[in-house]
Enzyme design. Structure first.
Site, mmCIF file in Angstrom:
data_model
loop_
_atom_site.group_PDB
_atom_site.id
_atom_site.type_symbol
_atom_site.label_atom_id
_atom_site.label_comp_id
_atom_site.label_asym_id
_atom_site.label_seq_id
_atom_site.Cartn_x
_atom_site.Cartn_y
_atom_site.Cartn_z
ATOM 1 C CG ASN A 4 -1.667 1.247 1.465
ATOM 2 O OD1 ASN A 4 -1.768 2.068 0.557
ATOM 3 N ND2 ASN A 4 -2.214 1.407 2.663
ATOM 4 C CE LYS A 6 -0.090 3.335 4.728
ATOM 5 N NZ LYS A 6 0.070 3.424 6.160
ATOM 6 C CG HIS A 90 -5.616 1.977 5.250
ATOM 7 N ND1 HIS A 90 -5.198 2.956 6.112
ATOM 8 C CD2 HIS A 90 -4.587 1.097 5.154
ATOM 9 C CE1 HIS A 90 -3.964 2.679 6.519
ATOM 10 N NE2 HIS A 90 -3.571 1.552 5.946
ATOM 11 C CD GLU A 92 -2.793 5.618 6.747
ATOM 12 O OE1 GLU A 92 -2.776 5.648 5.507
ATOM 13 O OE2 GLU A 92 -1.866 5.120 7.429
ATOM 14 C CD GLU A 162 -3.256 -2.445 7.354
ATOM 15 O OE1 GLU A 162 -2.212 -2.756 6.794
ATOM 16 O OE2 GLU A 162 -3.854 -1.378 7.145
ATOM 17 N N GLY A 168 2.872 2.492 10.625
ATOM 18 C CA GLY A 168 3.804 3.599 10.406
ATOM 19 C C GLY A 168 4.554 4.021 11.656
ATOM 20 C CB SER A 208 5.632 -1.540 11.840
ATOM 21 O OG SER A 208 5.262 -0.191 12.074
HETATM 22 P P1 PGA Z 1 3.087 0.439 7.536
HETATM 23 O O1 PGA Z 1 1.602 0.619 6.959
HETATM 24 O O2 PGA Z 1 3.625 -0.859 6.975
HETATM 25 O O3 PGA Z 1 3.849 1.648 7.052
HETATM 26 O O4 PGA Z 1 2.984 0.390 9.027
HETATM 27 C C1 PGA Z 1 0.749 -0.478 6.811
HETATM 28 C C2 PGA Z 1 -0.580 -0.039 6.266
HETATM 29 O O5 PGA Z 1 -1.079 1.025 6.669
HETATM 30 O O6 PGA Z 1 -1.167 -0.708 5.400
#
Ligand code: PGA
Length: 246
Positions: A4, A6, A90, A92, A162, A168, A208
């Site tokens: 992903n 983003k 997601h 976010e 997640e 992140g 992560s």
């Molecule tokens: P990340 O994001 O691997 O940077 O923690 C994962 C995600 O939001 O899909």
């Protein structure tokens, strides 16, 4: 195994990344590999991926095919540029754009009806986990998000667990924490849709994931794949993660 990206990469950077990735994962035949660039890079990345073993996914889509919905993108438009997958729900989108379980359920159903496969995301905040509400939150997201689906729909769905506190942040859920949450999520699907559907469902872990921790996470029986953010931006690190999944 999905990346992903983003809100990252201009078109040229996106194409360079998949050109590098293609040769790094060319020998992989036993896994679905998906990259999810920004909308503006989808068409060019899709062209670059033609004939490869990497599939194209979007990060979001809307509940209508066309019309007066300024700023939105339909599943039909995503398919038109070569997408076979989309992410829906997601954290976010839920946090920053206020997407509710009900809206996400509509998005999920419309994407499936339009012929896209969906990675449907769920996950709890740190506060929810620490106050003992993790199971309640996951149940709500799963039950409301998947409401009205048929057992056949599950052929085209994967669920991504997640935990928001791990996205992140560099803090990964331990393999045991991931396994516990995945088993819980699978149990909800078994209750609502039956054990055959639950057993066949792929549940990805996200938060992560890095080359150094992917293997131990993927080794857990209920962890079937990964949804990778930051570490998927670099072709070599994403390829290492893809190869870490047995
Ligand atoms: P990340 O994001 O691997 O940077 O923690 C994962 C995600 O939001 O899909």
């Amino acid at each position: 195994m999905a990346g992903n990206w983003k809100l990252n990469k201009l078109v040229g950077e996106a194409v360079d990344t998949v050109e590098a990735l293609k040769s790094l994962v060319a020998g992989v035949t036993d896994k679905d590999i998906v990259v999810c660039p920004t909308f503006t890079a989808l068409q060019s990345v899709g062209k670059a991926l033609e004939g490869s073993n990497i599939q194209l996914g979007a990060q979001n889509c809307y509940t209508k095919e066309s019309g007066a919905f300024t700023g939105e993108i339909s599943p039909q438009m995503l398919k038109d540029v070569g997408c076979t997958w989309t992410i829906i729900g997601h954290s976010e989108r839920r946090q920053y754009f206020g997407e509710s379980d009900e809206l996400l359920n509509e998005k999920l159903k419309f994407a499936l009806a339009s012929g896209l496969k969906v990675m449907f995301c769920v996950g709890e905040t740190l506060e929810e986990r620490e106050s003992g509400k993790m199971n309640e939150v996951l149940s709500r997201q799963m039950i409301n998000g998947l409401a009205g689906l048929s057992t056949e729909d599950f052929a085209n769905i994967s669920v991504a667990y997640e935990p928001i506190w791990a996205i992140g942040t560099g803090v990964t859920a331990s393999p045991e924490q991931a396994e516990e949450a995945h088993a819980f999520v699978r149990g909800i699907v078994a209750d609502k849709f039956g054990s055959d559907v639950a057993d066949a469902l792929r549940i990805q872990y996200g938060g992560s994931v890095k080359p150094g921790n992917a293997a131990e996470l993927m080794a857990k029986p209920n962890v079937d794949g990964a949804l990778v953010g930051g570490a998927a931006l670099d072709a070599e690190s994403f390829a290492e993660i893809v190869n870490a999944c047995a």
